[in-house]
Motif scaffolding. Structure first.
Motif, short mmCIF file in Angstrom:
data_model
loop_
_atom_site.label_atom_id
_atom_site.label_comp_id
_atom_site.label_asym_id
_atom_site.label_seq_id
_atom_site.Cartn_x
_atom_site.Cartn_y
_atom_site.Cartn_z
N GLU A 1 0.82 -1.27 -0.11
CA GLU A 1 0.11 0.13 -0.07
C GLU A 1 0.79 1.23 0.22
O GLU A 1 0.74 2.34 -0.60
CB GLU A 1 -0.97 0.10 1.16
CG GLU A 1 -1.93 -0.98 1.17
CD GLU A 1 -2.84 -0.92 2.31
OE1 GLU A 1 -2.57 -0.42 3.49
OE2 GLU A 1 -4.05 -1.60 2.41
N ARG A 2 1.96 1.10 0.79
CA ARG A 2 2.83 2.29 0.81
C ARG A 2 3.45 2.68 -0.60
O ARG A 2 3.67 3.83 -1.19
CB ARG A 2 3.86 2.30 1.94
CG ARG A 2 3.26 2.45 3.19
CD ARG A 2 4.05 2.31 4.40
NE ARG A 2 4.02 2.38 5.77
CZ ARG A 2 4.46 2.11 6.68
NH1 ARG A 2 5.90 1.59 6.47
NH2 ARG A 2 3.91 2.24 7.90
N ARG A 3 3.90 1.68 -1.09
CA ARG A 3 4.27 1.77 -2.60
C ARG A 3 3.73 2.11 -3.49
O ARG A 3 3.96 2.88 -4.49
CB ARG A 3 5.14 0.37 -2.93
CG ARG A 3 6.39 0.15 -2.25
CD ARG A 3 7.22 -0.93 -3.13
NE ARG A 3 8.31 -0.95 -2.51
CZ ARG A 3 9.25 -2.05 -2.84
NH1 ARG A 3 8.95 -2.73 -3.68
NH2 ARG A 3 10.45 -2.29 -2.08
N SER A 4 2.51 2.00 -3.60
CA SER A 4 1.36 2.23 -4.53
C SER A 4 0.73 3.51 -4.31
O SER A 4 0.20 4.04 -5.38
CB SER A 4 0.19 0.90 -4.68
OG SER A 4 -0.48 1.02 -3.49
N GLY A 5 1.03 4.14 -3.23
CA GLY A 5 0.42 5.44 -3.08
C GLY A 5 -1.03 5.27 -2.53
O GLY A 5 -1.70 6.27 -2.48
N PRO B 1 -3.56 5.75 0.40
CA PRO B 1 -3.42 6.38 1.54
C PRO B 1 -3.86 5.69 2.66
O PRO B 1 -4.75 4.74 2.66
CB PRO B 1 -4.40 7.51 1.31
CG PRO B 1 -5.68 7.19 0.36
CD PRO B 1 -4.72 6.10 -0.59
N GLU C 1 -2.66 9.22 6.78
CA GLU C 1 -2.99 9.93 5.63
C GLU C 1 -4.46 10.27 5.56
O GLU C 1 -4.68 11.55 5.39
CB GLU C 1 -2.54 9.37 4.42
CG GLU C 1 -0.98 9.28 4.25
CD GLU C 1 -0.59 8.02 4.87
OE1 GLU C 1 -1.37 7.13 5.16
OE2 GLU C 1 0.81 7.94 4.88
#
Length: 157
Positions: free
Chosen positions: A82-86, A88, A92
């Motif tokens: 999830e962090r890599r794909s953006g 939120p 966030e």
């Protein structure tokens, strides 16, 4: 049976050390040592030691620990993806909601008045005007600073 014996021996040794420490007039340290030495005896009497021994030698328990570890690894992997794909995450989304709430209260309350002042007309910032034209214009040497001068005169500066 051997685990309970070891815990009882550790408690007896700890209480002996606490007694020697109290004899040397270090009562707070002796009380702390006595408290630590009573923990293994309390675990034996509650049955926690027997449960731990039964769990340590049970293949079913080890399979359960393996499944828990696999679930944790899966959660961590999904979070990293999830962090890599953006996408939120929770923090966030929470920050975005808080920013939206702040904007909804008074969107232009803290915006400085950089427009034409009390002369009327629509107030627009010079940076917004130049952004609309596609390039930044340098400040004109004879720019109107009458509202700033009025504020300074009002405060006696």
């Amino acid at each position: 049976m051997i685990a309970e014996t070891i815990c009882a021996a550790a408690s007896a040794a700890g209480l002996g050390i606490a007694g020697i420490t109290a004899y040397r007039k270090r009562f707070r340290a002796a009380a702390r040592i006595a408290a630590y030495s009573l923990v293994p005896l309390g675990l034996v009497l509650t049955g926690a030691v027997q449960w731990a021994v039964d769990t340590a030698f049970s293949p079913t328990a080890w399979i359960g620990f393996g499944l828990l570890g696999g679930a944790w690894a899966l959660f961590a992997g999904v979070r990293a993806a999830e962090r890599r794909s953006g996408v939120p995450g929770r923090k966030e989304r929470k920050a975005a909601r808080a920013a939206a709430r702040r904007e909804a209260v008074a969107p232009a309350a803290s915006a400085p008045s950089l427009g034409r002042g009390a002369a009327g007309g629509e107030r627009t910032r010079p940076a917004q005007q130049s952004a609309a034209q596609g390039r930044r214009q340098p400040a004109a040497p004879g720019e109107d600073f009458s509202d700033i001068e009025a504020i300074l005169k009002k405060h006696g500066i």
